[in-house]
Design an enzyme around this catalytic site. Sequence first.
Site, mmCIF file in Angstrom:
data_model
loop_
_atom_site.group_PDB
_atom_site.id
_atom_site.type_symbol
_atom_site.label_atom_id
_atom_site.label_comp_id
_atom_site.label_asym_id
_atom_site.label_seq_id
_atom_site.Cartn_x
_atom_site.Cartn_y
_atom_site.Cartn_z
ATOM 1 N N ASP A 248 0.653 -1.069 -0.099
ATOM 2 C CA ASP A 248 -0.085 -0.052 -0.048
ATOM 3 C C ASP A 248 0.778 1.188 -0.137
ATOM 4 O O ASP A 248 2.028 1.315 0.402
ATOM 5 C CB ASP A 248 -0.785 0.164 1.193
ATOM 6 C CG ASP A 248 -1.902 -1.029 1.203
ATOM 7 O OD1 ASP A 248 -2.191 -1.619 0.073
ATOM 8 O OD2 ASP A 248 -2.325 -1.380 2.449
ATOM 9 N N LYS A 249 0.325 2.369 -0.482
ATOM 10 C CA LYS A 249 1.166 3.675 -0.615
ATOM 11 C C LYS A 249 1.829 3.891 0.614
ATOM 12 O O LYS A 249 2.891 4.465 0.614
ATOM 13 C CB LYS A 249 0.157 4.647 -0.961
ATOM 14 C CG LYS A 249 0.729 6.039 -1.242
ATOM 15 C CD LYS A 249 -0.271 7.127 -1.736
ATOM 16 C CE LYS A 249 0.573 8.299 -1.850
ATOM 17 N NZ LYS A 249 -0.295 9.541 -2.472
#
Length: 239
Positions: free
Chosen positions: A68-69
């Site tokens: 995830d970012k």
Amino acid sequence: MDIIYQDSYILAVNKPAGIIIHSDGTFRASKRVGMCAAETLTDHVRVYLENNGCMQQAQDAQALHRLDKDTTGIVLFSLDKETQPLFDELIRSRNVHKTYLAVVKGEFPEGEQDITLPIGRDRHDARRMRVSKTGKPALTHVRRLEVQRRGQSTQSLMLAELGTGRKHQIRVHFSALGFPIVGDGLYGRTSSTRTAAFTQVPLMLHAYELSFMHPVTGESLVLKTGWPPRFTGWSVQNP
């Protein structure tokens, strides 16, 4: 670039927070050209390879899995198109062992346990996943490493090992048990406060270790990052 490992076939990099791995159609503002595509970890890897004279590898570089970012830690890239299918199969067959560090809110039960709650998409919020009886099987093995109490706040340092690879799996599993990951704005708040303003803190989730058998060389690899700076203050430093 924080390079963990590199050979002729793969590269492992320690991903920082706030950057996506592949282009997802989002844009960022640029003083020079106005709006442009958001920078990606793949872009940075290719620039690194080009700067080191690895032009063909830069062209062939492809991330083999995602984070995830705002999750930090090890991301594995293939550098050779001919051997990439071997690594794709390694990932698909779950022969890469992935271990994460996480800090969760509350005092998680002592010891180890398997979280086996099935996970599906949240029909009310396209960004989220949720525990669902009709979801796909999911397995996360977790172990409490340490507990800290500061005033009214209690947090637990956790080690989490993935048995399956569902989207947001670790975040969903901890949240479902009532121990959301610190800094998780998507799963760490109640529905009544989800849209309210809140103090942003880093997501305390880090891909700490990958281990696997190299499908080309046959070497057994255990790849680790250094201890993440935002995880300082815990007595455990090498679980």
